[in-house]
Design an enzyme around this catalytic site. Structure first.
Site, PDB file in Angstrom:
ATOM      1  N   HIS A 263     -11.610 -63.012   8.435  1.00  0.00           N
ATOM      2  CA  HIS A 263     -11.484 -62.190   7.243  1.00  0.00           C
ATOM      3  C   HIS A 263     -11.504 -63.056   5.987  1.00  0.00           C
ATOM      4  O   HIS A 263     -10.656 -63.919   5.810  1.00  0.00           O
ATOM      5  CB  HIS A 263     -10.170 -61.403   7.327  1.00  0.00           C
ATOM      6  CG  HIS A 263      -9.958 -60.442   6.213  1.00  0.00           C
ATOM      7  ND1 HIS A 263     -10.974 -59.703   5.647  1.00  0.00           N
ATOM      8  CD2 HIS A 263      -8.820 -60.093   5.544  1.00  0.00           C
ATOM      9  CE1 HIS A 263     -10.481 -58.943   4.696  1.00  0.00           C
ATOM     10  NE2 HIS A 263      -9.182 -59.161   4.606  1.00  0.00           N
TER      11      HIS A 263
ATOM     12  N   ASP B  41     -16.626 -60.079   9.601  1.00  0.00           N
ATOM     13  CA  ASP B  41     -15.294 -59.801   9.080  1.00  0.00           C
ATOM     14  C   ASP B  41     -14.782 -58.511   9.722  1.00  0.00           C
ATOM     15  O   ASP B  41     -15.435 -57.472   9.653  1.00  0.00           O
ATOM     16  CB  ASP B  41     -15.367 -59.629   7.559  1.00  0.00           C
ATOM     17  CG  ASP B  41     -14.012 -59.577   6.890  1.00  0.00           C
ATOM     18  OD1 ASP B  41     -13.111 -58.907   7.427  1.00  0.00           O
ATOM     19  OD2 ASP B  41     -13.853 -60.191   5.828  1.00  0.00           O
TER      20      ASP B  41
ATOM     21  N   SER C 108     -10.073 -59.145  -0.148  1.00  0.00           N
ATOM     22  CA  SER C 108      -9.851 -57.911   0.598  1.00  0.00           C
ATOM     23  C   SER C 108      -9.560 -56.757  -0.350  1.00  0.00           C
ATOM     24  O   SER C 108     -10.374 -56.460  -1.217  1.00  0.00           O
ATOM     25  CB  SER C 108      -8.719 -58.144   1.602  1.00  0.00           C
ATOM     26  OG  SER C 108      -8.694 -57.170   2.590  1.00  0.00           O
TER      27      SER C 108
END
Length: 523
Positions: free
Chosen positions: A493, A465, A239
């Site tokens: 995610h 996602d 991320s």
């Protein structure tokens, strides 16, 4: 009330922001077409320029330091504190700071391949916690056998000079602030809440608040790499951690080794586009949830997925009108309820829990959605908060100018945001105001990262996602000169470490053997 952040699955935190830096050059304009198949004309043309490959003499004492490792926690972890300059441009003119480091030693009896540095995202997620709770014990055994697994809490985060902005009671009030104002009074209340948050951060952090950028965190990573004795950085970032890793590659391409960037974000996008893209990402995730929910006998949103958004919006409007009891001191407001729904979009493992929470809310009990919201905000059962949300705002707001200059601009953008997501659009547009009156000026701007000359980099994107939309992975892979994109066709995610044999095997082969998958590989 949310600030823009991204979470990782497996219960560990991650999140996103956008980067910028005084070293960005070139002119504004549209990015060239994306050969990976994503949208074109999405970002800017200015490029993050690399720093000199030679370590300046003023920084040599930091690079030459030795860490004093001590045992910490279970499972044989070791901890240390790394000394870095507050200001890399004037290391002698400001105080030093210390950032926390942890490592799990390679489990193989032989000499380790080196260090694998990891970051779970955020910005604001603790890499120390991530190593101790997951990476140091849960990454594939072959990877843990080969590498020392190392985590560094970035400056301003958790154990590394943490930014603290509000008392726990003040944070409770802040999270209940209405982020979808219906009138002038609610708009003024939102601005007051954001101003109080920002002022608290400034009062607590002082000079540090202007030095928590991703660029500075990447420079800290390079000091740590040298101190650990690694010629090149080997790195796994999730991320926001992909932004940190890509920034490192852009600044230090000759010292970039095997980098895995999973759940990628696109650094070339200005803040408004990042927020709007993320809005669409959560709408995609909600659509997948609604389709799955409609097939379940206990779906509180009905058996028509196309009507689920309107049903949820109606429930949230009712909660806005009359907050729900939760069996405790706090009521469930619309803002907390929306956050609870958003938190369950990060992983399909939370979908059954969300169905039950929505069923309970429909029946007048807000406890389930409040619990989901608390997990998002890192609110402990005793009412205390971690510093994740404070660090999240501090890094996001220093990395890039605010998406909007005030409530009028946010309101004007609502139609575009609601086009991206009829359910979440208004919330996401107004949430972007957190950086509007930030007490320090941003030191970065949106830019492309090319990292010409870096070793092959592996970018991983998940098609549905919510927090880092797949198009961001396409965009980052197209920018990086040596990147290959690995696509996971799935929900949730990030992808690596979730049990998909195709993804895990591909990443393991890259980390252990340097094997780069065929461009365009899908799992």
């Amino acid at each position: 009330m949310e600030t823009r952040r991204l979470l990782r699955t497996s219960g560990t935190l991650t999140a996103a922001a956008a980067l910028l830096l005084s070293a960005c050059t070139a002119q504004d304009g549209s990015a060239p077409p994306n050969p990976a198949g994503g949208n074109v004309d999405r970002g800017v043309d200015r490029v993050l320029e690399p720093l000199s490959a030679e370590i300046p003499g003023s920084l040599r004492p930091y690079y030459d330091q030795e860490l004093d490792w001590r045992d910490c926690g279970p499972e044989g972890f070791q901890c240390a504190d790394l000394t870095v300059p507050l200001d890399y441009e004037a290391p002698d003119a400001a105080d030093d700071i210390e950032v926390a480091v942890v490592r799990a030693r390679a489990t193989d009896d032989g000499e380790p391949t080196g260090s694998l540095l990891v970051n779970p995202g955020g910005p604001g997620g603790s890499a120390v916690d991530f190593v101790q709770n997951f990476a140091g014990v849960g990454l594939p055994a072959d990877v843990r056998a080969a590498y020392d697994i190392v985590g560094m809490d970035p400056r301003g985060v958790s154990r590394s000079e943490p930014v603290e902005c509000l008392t726990d009671e003040e944070m409770d009030a802040h999270t209940q602030t209405d982020v979808t104002p219906d009138d002038a009074a609610e708009t003024a209340a939102l601005k007051e809440a954001n101003d109080a948050f920002a002022a608290g951060c400034a009062d607590d952090a002082g000079e540090l608040l202007g030095h928590v950028s991703t660029v500075e965190a990447a420079r800290d990573l390079d000091v740590l790499r040298e101190v650990l004795g690694d010629e090149k950085l080997t790195y796994l970032g999730y991320s926001y951690g992909t932004f940190l890793g890509a920034t490192y590659a852009g600044l230090f391409p000759s010292r970039s080794g095997r980098l895995v960037l999973d759940g990628a974000m696109d650094p070339s996008l200005p803040a408004e586009k990042l927020n709007r893209d993320q809005t669409a990402g959560f709408d995609t995730a909600f659509t997948a949830f609604a389709e799955d929910c409609a097939e379940q006998s206990d779906c509180p949103l009905g058996d028509d997925p196309e009507a689920a958004g309107a049903t949820l919006a109606s429930l949230l409007a009712d909660i806005d009108e009359k907050p729900l009891p939760t069996g405790g001191d706090r009521e469930l407001t619309e803002s907390l309820a929306t956050t609870g729904v958003i938190s369950a979009m990060y992983t399909e493992q939370y979908w059954p829990r969300l169905r039950q929470a929505l069923t309970d809310a429909r029946d007048g009990d807000g406890a389930g959605l409040l619990a989901l919201s608390d997990s998002y905000y890192e609110r402990a059962p005793d009412g205390s908060y971690g510093n994740l949300m404070y660090a999240n705002a501090a890094v996001n707001c220093i990395d890039q100018p605010a998406a909007f200059d005030g409530a009028e601009a946010a309101e004007a953008a609502v139609p575009d945001f609601e086009k991206a997501s009829p359910v979440f659009g208004r919330n996401f547009a107004y949430s972007a105001l957190i950086c509007t009156d930030w007490p320090v000026e941003p030191t970065g701007r949106a830019h492309r990262i090319e990292a010409e000359g870096a070793d092959p980099i592996l970018v991983v994107g998940t098609t549905r996602d919510p927090a880092t939309p797949y198009v961001w992975a396409e965009g980052l892979a197209a920018q990086l000169d040596s990147a290959t994109l690995l696509t996971f066709d799935g929900d949730g995610h990030t992808a690596y470490g979730r049990g998909d044999t195709c993804v895990d095997g591909t990443v393991n082969s890259y980390l252990l053997e340097g094997t780069v998958p065929d461009d365009g590989k899908r799992c």
